[in-house]
Design a protein around this motif. Sequence first.
Motif, PDB file in Angstrom:
ATOM      1  N   VAL A   1     -26.169 137.326 -37.580  1.00  0.00           N
ATOM      2  CA  VAL A   1     -24.977 136.747 -36.966  1.00  0.00           C
ATOM      3  C   VAL A   1     -25.309 136.234 -35.565  1.00  0.00           C
ATOM      4  N   ALA A   2     -26.086 136.984 -34.806  1.00  0.00           N
ATOM      5  CA  ALA A   2     -26.455 136.554 -33.458  1.00  0.00           C
ATOM      6  C   ALA A   2     -27.288 135.276 -33.501  1.00  0.00           C
ATOM      7  N   ILE A   3     -28.205 135.176 -34.440  1.00  0.00           N
ATOM      8  CA  ILE A   3     -29.022 133.964 -34.579  1.00  0.00           C
ATOM      9  C   ILE A   3     -28.153 132.774 -34.982  1.00  0.00           C
ATOM     10  N   LEU A   4     -27.238 132.984 -35.927  1.00  0.00           N
ATOM     11  CA  LEU A   4     -26.356 131.899 -36.346  1.00  0.00           C
ATOM     12  C   LEU A   4     -25.460 131.432 -35.209  1.00  0.00           C
ATOM     13  N   LEU A   5     -24.937 132.356 -34.423  1.00  0.00           N
ATOM     14  CA  LEU A   5     -24.120 131.969 -33.275  1.00  0.00           C
ATOM     15  C   LEU A   5     -24.936 131.159 -32.279  1.00  0.00           C
ATOM     16  N   ASN A   6     -26.186 131.563 -32.083  1.00  0.00           N
ATOM     17  CA  ASN A   6     -27.057 130.832 -31.170  1.00  0.00           C
ATOM     18  C   ASN A   6     -27.299 129.417 -31.668  1.00  0.00           C
ATOM     19  N   ILE A   7     -27.511 129.257 -32.953  1.00  0.00           N
ATOM     20  CA  ILE A   7     -27.750 127.929 -33.538  1.00  0.00           C
ATOM     21  C   ILE A   7     -26.484 127.076 -33.447  1.00  0.00           C
ATOM     22  N   ILE A   8     -25.340 127.651 -33.769  1.00  0.00           N
ATOM     23  CA  ILE A   8     -24.079 126.899 -33.743  1.00  0.00           C
ATOM     24  C   ILE A   8     -23.747 126.470 -32.314  1.00  0.00           C
ATOM     25  N   ARG A   9     -23.895 127.365 -31.363  1.00  0.00           N
ATOM     26  CA  ARG A   9     -23.583 127.030 -29.967  1.00  0.00           C
ATOM     27  C   ARG A   9     -24.581 126.015 -29.426  1.00  0.00           C
ATOM     28  N   GLY A  10     -25.818 126.097 -29.879  1.00  0.00           N
ATOM     29  CA  GLY A  10     -26.825 125.149 -29.412  1.00  0.00           C
ATOM     30  C   GLY A  10     -26.550 123.732 -29.890  1.00  0.00           C
ATOM     31  N   ARG A  11     -26.031 123.581 -31.093  1.00  0.00           N
ATOM     32  CA  ARG A  11     -25.744 122.256 -31.644  1.00  0.00           C
ATOM     33  C   ARG A  11     -24.474 121.670 -31.086  1.00  0.00           C
ATOM     34  N   SER A  12     -23.503 122.495 -30.763  1.00  0.00           N
ATOM     35  CA  SER A  12     -22.210 121.978 -30.304  1.00  0.00           C
ATOM     36  C   SER A  12     -22.242 121.515 -28.855  1.00  0.00           C
ATOM     37  N   ILE A  13     -23.208 121.975 -28.087  1.00  0.00           N
ATOM     38  CA  ILE A  13     -23.269 121.589 -26.661  1.00  0.00           C
ATOM     39  C   ILE A  13     -23.929 120.236 -26.528  1.00  0.00           C
TER      40      ILE A  13
END
Length: 50
Positions: free
Chosen positions: A38-50
Amino acid sequence: MNSLLYLVAVILVIGWILGFFVYSAGGLIHILLVLAVVAILLNIIRGRSI
């Protein structure tokens, strides 16, 4: 903050791998794995949205 989140995820995955071979904590190890994913997925999602 993103690097800290990634570091926590890596630590959790390492803990899961070690616990998988030791079998000392039982189901707690699988909870750690889920939290790391979950932490890795959140990192990936936040990285793409910025």
